[in-house]
Write an enzyme that holds these catalytic residues in place. Structure first.
Site, mmCIF file in Angstrom:
data_model
loop_
_atom_site.group_PDB
_atom_site.id
_atom_site.type_symbol
_atom_site.label_atom_id
_atom_site.label_comp_id
_atom_site.label_asym_id
_atom_site.label_seq_id
_atom_site.Cartn_x
_atom_site.Cartn_y
_atom_site.Cartn_z
ATOM 1 N N ARG A 545 0.836 -1.196 0.000
ATOM 2 C CA ARG A 545 0.000 0.000 0.000
ATOM 3 C C ARG A 545 0.873 1.249 0.000
ATOM 4 O O ARG A 545 1.896 1.300 0.676
ATOM 5 C CB ARG A 545 -0.892 -0.021 1.245
ATOM 6 N N SER A 609 7.261 -4.250 7.720
ATOM 7 C CA SER A 609 6.760 -5.000 8.886
ATOM 8 C C SER A 609 7.458 -6.344 9.072
ATOM 9 O O SER A 609 6.835 -7.413 9.124
ATOM 10 C CB SER A 609 5.242 -5.201 8.750
ATOM 11 N N ASP A 663 4.949 -1.986 11.352
ATOM 12 C CA ASP A 663 3.529 -1.648 11.496
ATOM 13 C C ASP A 663 3.136 -1.407 12.943
ATOM 14 O O ASP A 663 2.224 -0.630 13.235
ATOM 15 C CB ASP A 663 2.646 -2.750 10.880
#
Length: 1008
Positions: A545, A609, A663
């Site tokens: 994203r 992450s 994250d």
């Protein structure tokens, strides 16, 4: 004179006749004809059918709630049982001892406790804590606090049940208004209150209402009893229905007791033709206007109020109490239903009726007493007839179910209205006989249905459960026993994790620590002054994203986000690192093209992450891949350099990568933007991790002792050293062996969403192989890894449609599950997800204890930012986590704040903070710039100083010189020969004497 008397007589007679006519007109709507009663019966029958059908049950006013009571007593029940009875202002706890065989008997011991109004209308937690307090008092009183007895909970309010021990409150009645209960499982609330008290444990077998208890109590004495009726404060009926007629429950065999909840009959307006203005007045003044209309016409809670409304109207018309409405008559609830029973008693003379009215502050004549008695009779008779009409509909349905021309059946009855009113029972029985002439109905008065009945239901449920499950339930419990963790075990796990945190923070022990405690170089959470335009990259799964985040200050700080999601194909995830970062750079270029910002060099935050070691904020060296990524050439490399190289290779845009975060840190920063007390980030989704703000003085891995820094715990590897072997099960080990990284991330494999569904699948396969599920059938789908997903666990654990979802999911796996199979699978899912929440609560509890100790406070107040699909989507997970955390760390006030796009927005927030701090350093540098001198400037200063020194030494320029060069008349420095004394002007003999003394002192200078 005689004619005058006759005239007066006829005048009075006409007045009395007019009054009589007016009174009759007022009471006429309460006189129901046989045709009207048949119409009510037929409408009730229609509503009963609507409530049983799947497509109409949602809109039916008579809800026909399944109770999962599938049998009545057969005389073999025995044992000790606890019963709880909640249905009014008093709460009862009972110990019921049941004996079977020739000496069959039931002995009961009970204690009554009051429920204050503030508890009835307070919070749900307060209500159930009060109930548990009463139970503890009773167990102490009976000396049985150590026994784990089966318990039946009579909960006399409308509930939807998914099983006999699950009851979701539909809505409060009878004056209860406790918050946070409607839509919740009351059995769960009771269990949680018992856990909070932590003094005893109970086996909650059944939740029932008083109507079912009444039927079961009478069924113990008369096997022909298959209907229960309550006619008291409330009004309700239950009966045994054929399973084939109950579309809202799976299965066609046998019978199940249906709790009709018929008090809602008429809420759709179908009996508005018989509702009077007084009924409407009572309804509008109630706690639940528009609801329970049938109950408000038939139950003891409202009959007295209907009478009061009629008396007020008659008084206004001048037909009662000389037309004077007393203050007492204006008070709602003053005319209780018990007064109807007393006034209508055949043994009561008019004088005694007057005395009752006078006690109520009503100054009445004998004529008034007659009218009041007539009003009471009309209201109570209508109530009995309406109850009779409803009951006739059920009796007729039972006859049709059995397919007989003539039915013999017993109705168990309880309730003060039926027991104490002088005419109610007779009128009700007459109405049933008239409306159901082909049914021979015996009415049997119940002996403590809500207490004894609850115990009997529990006894029957235990008998049926033992009969149907037997060996199966014992074996299931054996499989899953290791997954049920006590608070003592969880506190021990907290201590183990705290030790691992300490090892991870230590320079000496970090290389061997499983919990790596990685410094992130994030030293602050947002303070509200951040602003700017930022790009955030979010790589942590199969989807990548990119976000554009604009933080602005107009009236208040706001965040605007635009994002694009790109797929990361598996061949790229498992290919080379170069291909992976070329793909990321290509996606970033596409995004910037769409945003028309390719010509700008915006600050970029990179959410990566995966476990990384950092030596500064814009550097991240990948320690190891997780989450199925296996791109080569990346482990041990700086991911920021790899991305910068890929961007530079493209050459069509530039980016300023200011921060690389994971994250978890992003989640904390996102929530920190909204709540500056947030100092913990928690992810519970596909993976799991936590970060928190640690004191610099405890972080050996980074220089400096001042301030704080966010630590990324990477707690997924907790237990990789074997420290969790005592709580790992055979299923955990099988999951690990089949994973991409066996022996690693063991804690994550026990709690995260990536593995939870697979864990359940392995348990189901083993249970099926043992013949405990699906009649021993194992399908290829069930044997296929990954077929049972974590989202299925969430769906199955939903309180309302969980069992139907279980059936759908299992059917797609090729098995044909029975109702019992679905219940067992739901139970397995609950235990697996509950263990996950408990383990996360234990490790989170260790972090909270660390924060509390760091701050040196007795009670910690903090916020935990949370993100992750498991936390968000699972119907019970968040609540379980919150409650276990607060139980394990009682000296803390923890707020859990759900993150909004933590991994994306959070990266932007980290970048914004870094940008703010960089901007602060720039401004400081600008301020101090004048104090920074170049080499050339220093040479110039040197030259000028030399010139000024020369000017100060010359007699000509000395007076105007800035550097005065003043003589001190000290002409030499010490050389150890004594010449200094002569240079200072001392006589020769003194100089010789000083040299002599120096010799005596071993050569030490006297000037030292």
């Amino acid at each position: 004179q005689v004619s005058a008397q006759i005239l007066a007589f006829f005048t009075v007679a006409r007045r009395l006749a007019a009054q009589r006519k007016e009174i009759d007109a007022v009471l006429e709507p309460f006189l129901l004809s046989p045709e009207t009663l048949r119409e009510v019966k037929n409408k009730m029958r229609t509503e009963l059918e609507y409530g049983l059908k799947r497509e109409t049950q949602g809109s039916a006013t008579v809800k026909m709630l399944p109770t999962y009571v599938c049998g009545t007593p057969d005389g073999t029940e025995k044992g000790k049982f606890l019963a709880l009875d909640l249905g009014g202002t008093n709460f009862r706890v009972l110990l019921v001892k049941i004996r079977s065989g020739r000496r069959k008997s039931v002995r009961m011991y009970n204690k009554i406790f009051a429920i204050p109004l503030e508890i009835m209308q307070g919070t749900g937690e307060e209500l159930f804590d009060h109930i548990v307090h009463c139970i503890a008092d009773f167990l102490e009183y009976m000396g049985i606090k150590g026994a784990r007895l089966p318990l039946g909970f009579t909960f006399s309010f409308p509930c939807k049940q998914a099983s006999i021990d699950k009851g979701t409150l539909v809505g409060w009645t009878k004056g209860f208004k406790a918050t946070d209960c409607e839509g919740e499982d009351v059995v769960d609330m009771l269990r949680e209150a018992i856990k909070r008290r932590n003094e005893f444990d109970l086996d909650i077998v059944a939740v029932v209402n008083d109507t079912v208890g009444t039927m079961m109590t009478c069924g113990y004495e008369d096997p022909n009893c298959e209907i229960g009726l309550i006619a008291g404060t409330g009004s309700n009926v239950c009966y045994m229905e054929d399973m084939k007629n109950i579309e809202i429950v799976e299965g066609n065999e046998g019978k199940m007791c249906i709790n009709t909840e018929w008090g809602g009959f008429g809420d759709n307006g179908c009996i508005d033709n018989i509702r009077t203005e007084y009924d409407k007045e009572v309804d509008e003044g109630s706690l639940n206007p528009g609801k329970q209309r049938y109950e408000k016409m038939t139950s003891g809670m409202y009959l007295g109020e209907i009478v009061r409304q009629i008396l007020i109207d008659l008084t206004k018309r001048g037909l009662l109490f000389r037309g004077q409405i007393s203050e007492s008559l204006r008070k709602r609830g003053i005319f209780e239903t018990k007064f109807l029973s007393q006034i209508e008693s055949d043994r009561l003379a008019l004088l005694q009726v007057r005395q009752i009215l006078q006690q109520l502050g009503l100054d009445s004549t004998c004529e008034d007493s007659i009218i009041v008695k007539e009003v009471c009779g009309a209201v109570s008779r209508r109530a009995a007839q309406l109850c009779g009409a409803g009951l006739a509909a059920i009796v007729e349905k039972k006859r049709e179910n059995r397919g007989v021309e003539h039915l013999q059946i017993t109705v168990g009855v309880d309730g003060t209205l039926y027991k104490l009113h002088p005419h109610f029972s007779r009128v009700l029985q007459e109405t049933v006989k008239e409306l159901a002439p082909w049914c021979d109905v015996t009415f049997m008065l119940s002996e403590d249905g809500s207490g004894k009945g609850a115990a009997l239901i529990t006894a029957v449920a235990k008998r049926l459960r033992n009969h149907s499950e037997g060996h199966r339930s014992q074996t299931i419990d054996k499989y899953l026993y290791a997954m049920r963790l006590s608070d003592e075990t969880l506190i021990d796990i907290m201590a183990r994790f705290r030790r691992e945190m300490k090892n991870g923070l230590s320079r000496d022990f970090n290389p061997t620590a499983t919990v790596k405690m990685l410094p992130t170089f994030v030293r602050s959470i947002p303070d509200g002054s951040e602003k700017g335009d930022f790009i955030a990259l979010d790589l942590g799964g199969s989807y990548f994203r990119i976000l554009r985040v604009k933080v602005s200050h107009e009236k208040k700080q706001t965040v605007q986000m635009e994002s694009e999601i790109y797929n990361t194909p598996e061949d790229i995830m498992h290919g080379s690192g170069t291909r992976l970062f070329d793909h990321v750079a290509e996606c970033l270029g596409d995004f910037m093209e769409k945003q028309q910002i390719k010509d700008k060099k915006l600050p970029v935050g990179f959410t990566f992450s995966f476990p990384c070691r950092q030596s500064k904020l814009d550097e991240g060296v990948l320690i190891t891949w997780t989450k199925r990524f296996k791109a080569s050439g990346v482990e041990g490399a700086d991911v920021v350099k790899l991305l910068n190289r890929a961007i530079k290779k493209r050459g069509d845009y530039d980016a300023d990568i200011m921060a690389v975060v994971n994250d978890t840190v992003g989640t904390m920063m996102t929530c920190g933007f909204d709540d500056q007390r947030c100092e913990v980030g928690l992810i519970i989704g596909t993976g799991t991790n936590a970060c928190y703000m640690e004191e610099m003085r405890h972080i050996d891995l980074v220089e400096g002792d001042e301030g704080r820094m966010c630590i990324n715990t990477e707690w997924g590897a907790f237990g990789d050293d074997g420290s969790l072997e005592d709580i790992r099960t055979e299923f955990d080990r099988e999951i690990d062996r089949g994973s991409l990284n066996p022996g690693k991330q063991l804690f994550e494999k026990m709690v995260s969403g990536l593995y939870m569904g697979e864990l359940v699948r392995l348990i189901l396969v083993k249970m099926a192989k043992e013949g405990l599920l699906f009649e021993g059938r194992i399908t290829p789908e069930l044997l296929t890894k990954g077929k049972f997903e974590t989202k299925h666990v969430s769906a199955i654990e939903k309180s309302k449609e969980g069992l139907s979802k279980a059936k759908d999911i299992l059917t797609r796996l090729g098995v044909e599950p029975s109702h019992e199979d679905c219940v067992a699978v739901q139970h397995v899912c609950t235990i697996v997800s509950f263990r996950s929440a408990n383990l996360v609560a234990a490790t989170l509890g260790a972090i909270l204890c660390q924060l509390r100790d760091n701050k040196g406070v007795g009670r910690l107040r903090t916020t935990v930012g949370v993100d992750g699909s498991l936390y968000k989507m699972h119907p019970q997970y968040a609540r379980r986590l919150h409650k276990t955390t607060r139980r394990l760390v009682p000296d803390s006030d923890v707020r859990f704040l759900l993150s909004e796009s933590g991994s994306g927005k959070g990266a932007a927030m980290v970048t914004a903070v870094a940008y703010r701090l960089a901007e602060q350093h720039r401004l400081i540098d600008e301020t101090l710039a004048e104090f920074k001198l170049t080499h050339e400037q220093l040479l110039q200063v040197k030259k000028r100083m030399r010139t000024e020194m020369e000017a100060g030494l010359k007699k000509k320029t000395h007076d105007t010189a800035k550097v005065k060069m003043l003589p001190t008349f000290v002409r030499s420095t010490p050389d150890g020969t004594g010449r200094l004394w002569a240079a200072l002007g001392f006589p020769e003999w003194q100089t010789k004497f000083v040299l002599f003394l120096q010799k005596l002192l071993g050569g030490c200078s006297l000037l030292n």
